[in-house]
Design a protein around this motif. Structure first.
Motif, PDB file in Angstrom:
ATOM      1  N   VAL A   8       1.955  -4.377  -4.128  1.00 57.35           N
ATOM      2  CA  VAL A   8       2.274  -4.362  -2.697  1.00 57.35           C
ATOM      3  C   VAL A   8       3.160  -5.554  -2.352  1.00 57.35           C
ATOM      4  N   ARG A   9       2.738  -6.711  -2.793  1.00 58.66           N
ATOM      5  CA  ARG A   9       3.499  -7.937  -2.498  1.00 58.66           C
ATOM      6  C   ARG A   9       4.931  -7.820  -3.005  1.00 58.66           C
ATOM      7  N   GLU A  10       5.082  -7.358  -4.236  1.00 62.55           N
ATOM      8  CA  GLU A  10       6.414  -7.232  -4.818  1.00 62.55           C
ATOM      9  C   GLU A  10       7.234  -6.148  -4.117  1.00 62.55           C
ATOM     10  N   ALA A  11       6.584  -5.051  -3.713  1.00 60.54           N
ATOM     11  CA  ALA A  11       7.293  -3.991  -2.981  1.00 60.54           C
ATOM     12  C   ALA A  11       7.831  -4.510  -1.649  1.00 60.54           C
ATOM     13  N   GLN A  16       4.041 -15.079  -3.304  1.00 55.35           N
ATOM     14  CA  GLN A  16       2.599 -15.184  -3.068  1.00 55.35           C
ATOM     15  C   GLN A  16       2.336 -16.013  -1.813  1.00 55.35           C
ATOM     16  N   ARG A  17       3.093 -17.075  -1.625  1.00 49.56           N
ATOM     17  CA  ARG A  17       2.921 -17.939  -0.457  1.00 49.56           C
ATOM     18  C   ARG A  17       3.203 -17.166   0.833  1.00 49.56           C
ATOM     19  N   GLU A  18       4.338 -16.458   0.879  1.00 51.47           N
ATOM     20  CA  GLU A  18       4.707 -15.696   2.081  1.00 51.47           C
ATOM     21  C   GLU A  18       3.677 -14.607   2.375  1.00 51.47           C
ATOM     22  N   PHE A  19       3.284 -13.895   1.342  1.00 55.68           N
ATOM     23  CA  PHE A  19       2.313 -12.812   1.494  1.00 55.68           C
ATOM     24  C   PHE A  19       1.000 -13.350   2.059  1.00 55.68           C
ATOM     25  N   GLY A  20       0.531 -14.455   1.493  1.00 61.19           N
ATOM     26  CA  GLY A  20      -0.730 -15.045   1.935  1.00 61.19           C
ATOM     27  C   GLY A  20      -0.659 -15.620   3.334  1.00 61.19           C
ATOM     28  N   GLU A  21       0.429 -16.327   3.643  1.00 60.97           N
ATOM     29  CA  GLU A  21       0.562 -16.949   4.966  1.00 60.97           C
ATOM     30  C   GLU A  21       0.484 -15.919   6.084  1.00 60.97           C
ATOM     31  N   LYS A  22       1.094 -14.771   5.861  1.00 61.32           N
ATOM     32  CA  LYS A  22       1.121 -13.743   6.901  1.00 61.32           C
ATOM     33  C   LYS A  22      -0.267 -13.180   7.200  1.00 61.32           C
ATOM     34  N   ILE A  23      -1.164 -13.267   6.231  1.00 56.48           N
ATOM     35  CA  ILE A  23      -2.516 -12.750   6.454  1.00 56.48           C
ATOM     36  C   ILE A  23      -3.548 -13.865   6.555  1.00 56.48           C
ATOM     37  N   GLY A  24      -3.073 -15.103   6.550  1.00 51.70           N
ATOM     38  CA  GLY A  24      -3.965 -16.230   6.802  1.00 51.70           C
ATOM     39  C   GLY A  24      -4.724 -16.772   5.603  1.00 51.70           C
ATOM     40  N   VAL A  25      -4.189 -16.569   4.406  1.00 53.42           N
ATOM     41  CA  VAL A  25      -4.813 -17.153   3.216  1.00 53.42           C
ATOM     42  C   VAL A  25      -3.751 -17.910   2.425  1.00 53.42           C
ATOM     43  N   SER A  26      -4.199 -18.761   1.517  1.00 51.51           N
ATOM     44  CA  SER A  26      -3.271 -19.587   0.747  1.00 51.51           C
ATOM     45  C   SER A  26      -2.661 -18.815  -0.421  1.00 51.51           C
ATOM     46  N   ARG A  27      -1.606 -19.403  -0.977  1.00 49.35           N
ATOM     47  CA  ARG A  27      -0.970 -18.841  -2.164  1.00 49.35           C
ATOM     48  C   ARG A  27      -1.970 -18.787  -3.314  1.00 49.35           C
ATOM     49  N   ASP A  28      -2.838 -19.792  -3.386  1.00 50.45           N
ATOM     50  CA  ASP A  28      -3.839 -19.828  -4.459  1.00 50.45           C
ATOM     51  C   ASP A  28      -4.785 -18.633  -4.390  1.00 50.45           C
ATOM     52  N   VAL A  29      -5.169 -18.233  -3.188  1.00 46.65           N
ATOM     53  CA  VAL A  29      -6.050 -17.071  -3.025  1.00 46.65           C
ATOM     54  C   VAL A  29      -5.350 -15.821  -3.558  1.00 46.65           C
ATOM     55  N   PHE A  51      -2.500  -4.938   7.961  1.00 50.14           N
ATOM     56  CA  PHE A  51      -1.360  -5.784   8.285  1.00 50.14           C
ATOM     57  C   PHE A  51      -0.071  -5.270   7.650  1.00 50.14           C
ATOM     58  N   TYR A  52      -0.168  -4.871   6.375  1.00 46.74           N
ATOM     59  CA  TYR A  52       1.030  -4.450   5.656  1.00 46.74           C
ATOM     60  C   TYR A  52       1.222  -2.934   5.629  1.00 46.74           C
ATOM     61  N   GLY A  53       0.326  -2.180   6.273  1.00 46.90           N
ATOM     62  CA  GLY A  53       0.481  -0.727   6.316  1.00 46.90           C
ATOM     63  C   GLY A  53       0.210  -0.048   4.988  1.00 46.90           C
ATOM     64  N   VAL A  54      -0.707  -0.623   4.215  1.00 44.54           N
ATOM     65  CA  VAL A  54      -1.023  -0.081   2.890  1.00 44.54           C
ATOM     66  C   VAL A  54      -2.106   0.982   3.024  1.00 44.54           C
ATOM     67  N   GLN A  63      -4.401   6.073  -6.085  1.00 45.46           N
ATOM     68  CA  GLN A  63      -4.016   7.460  -5.807  1.00 45.46           C
ATOM     69  C   GLN A  63      -3.383   7.574  -4.432  1.00 45.46           C
ATOM     70  N   GLY A  64      -2.381   8.434  -4.332  1.00 43.09           N
ATOM     71  CA  GLY A  64      -1.688   8.649  -3.067  1.00 43.09           C
ATOM     72  C   GLY A  64      -0.504   7.696  -2.934  1.00 43.09           C
ATOM     73  N   ASP A  65       0.039   7.623  -1.740  1.00 45.12           N
ATOM     74  CA  ASP A  65       1.175   6.756  -1.463  1.00 45.12           C
ATOM     75  C   ASP A  65       0.712   5.325  -1.268  1.00 45.12           C
ATOM     76  N   MET A  66       1.527   4.380  -1.695  1.00 49.02           N
ATOM     77  CA  MET A  66       1.186   2.975  -1.540  1.00 49.02           C
ATOM     78  C   MET A  66       1.069   2.603  -0.064  1.00 49.02           C
ATOM     79  N   PHE A  67       2.009   3.066   0.723  1.00 48.14           N
ATOM     80  CA  PHE A  67       2.030   2.695   2.133  1.00 48.14           C
ATOM     81  C   PHE A  67       1.632   3.865   3.012  1.00 48.14           C
ATOM     82  N   SER A  68       0.767   3.578   3.989  1.00 47.47           N
ATOM     83  CA  SER A  68       0.384   4.612   4.946  1.00 47.47           C
ATOM     84  C   SER A  68       1.399   4.677   6.067  1.00 47.47           C
ATOM     85  N   LYS A  69       2.153   3.603   6.243  1.00 54.12           N
ATOM     86  CA  LYS A  69       3.298   3.600   7.152  1.00 54.12           C
ATOM     87  C   LYS A  69       4.381   2.807   6.455  1.00 54.12           C
ATOM     88  N   LYS A  70       5.587   3.033   6.846  1.00 50.72           N
ATOM     89  CA  LYS A  70       6.700   2.394   6.158  1.00 50.72           C
ATOM     90  C   LYS A  70       6.680   0.896   6.370  1.00 50.72           C
TER      91      LYS A  70
END
Length: 112
Positions: A8-11, A16-29, A51-54, A63-70
């Motif tokens: 998901v993050r790569e898509a 890792q830092r950007e992905f985590g910051e947007k959801i309120g956790v650290s890059r380490d998490v 948050f990411y529409g997964v 199974q199924g599509d990665m994203f439930s919304k684009k």
């Protein structure tokens, strides 16, 4: 699931830092989850999905599509939020009222 979080993050093209910051956790998490050192709590998985529409089923089973919304929908929301946060408080009040009016107009159009 750990690999699915990374996918998901790569898509989304996020570090890792950007992905985590947007959801309120650290890059380490994020790193610890991706490398399988920790299993994410159900609440965090739900938050990532919302948050990411997964697609939550995909996150758990693959199974199924990665994203439930684009993902584009999320980018638009991120842009709108960034603009909103840059406004003065009185302009934020005005912008929020305009959004509420648009939502009411949309609801009325759905009912007809």
């Amino acid at each position: 699931m750990n690999n699915n979080i990374k996918m998901v993050r790569e898509a989304l093209g996020l570090s890792q830092r950007e992905f985590g910051e947007k959801i309120g956790v650290s890059r380490d998490v994020i790193s610890n989850m991706e490398y399988g050192r920790v299993q994410p709590k159900e609440l965090l998985v739900k938050h990532i999905c919302e948050f990411y529409g997964v697609n939550e089923q995909w996150m758990y089973t693959g199974q199924g599509d990665m994203f439930s919304k684009k993902p584009e929908t999320n980018r638009k929301a991120d842009e709108a939020l960034a603009i909103f946060q840059s406004l003065r408080p009185d302009f934020q009040d005005y912008a929020l009222e305009q959004i509420r009016q648009l939502a009411r107009l949309q609801d009325k159009q759905k009912k007809t």
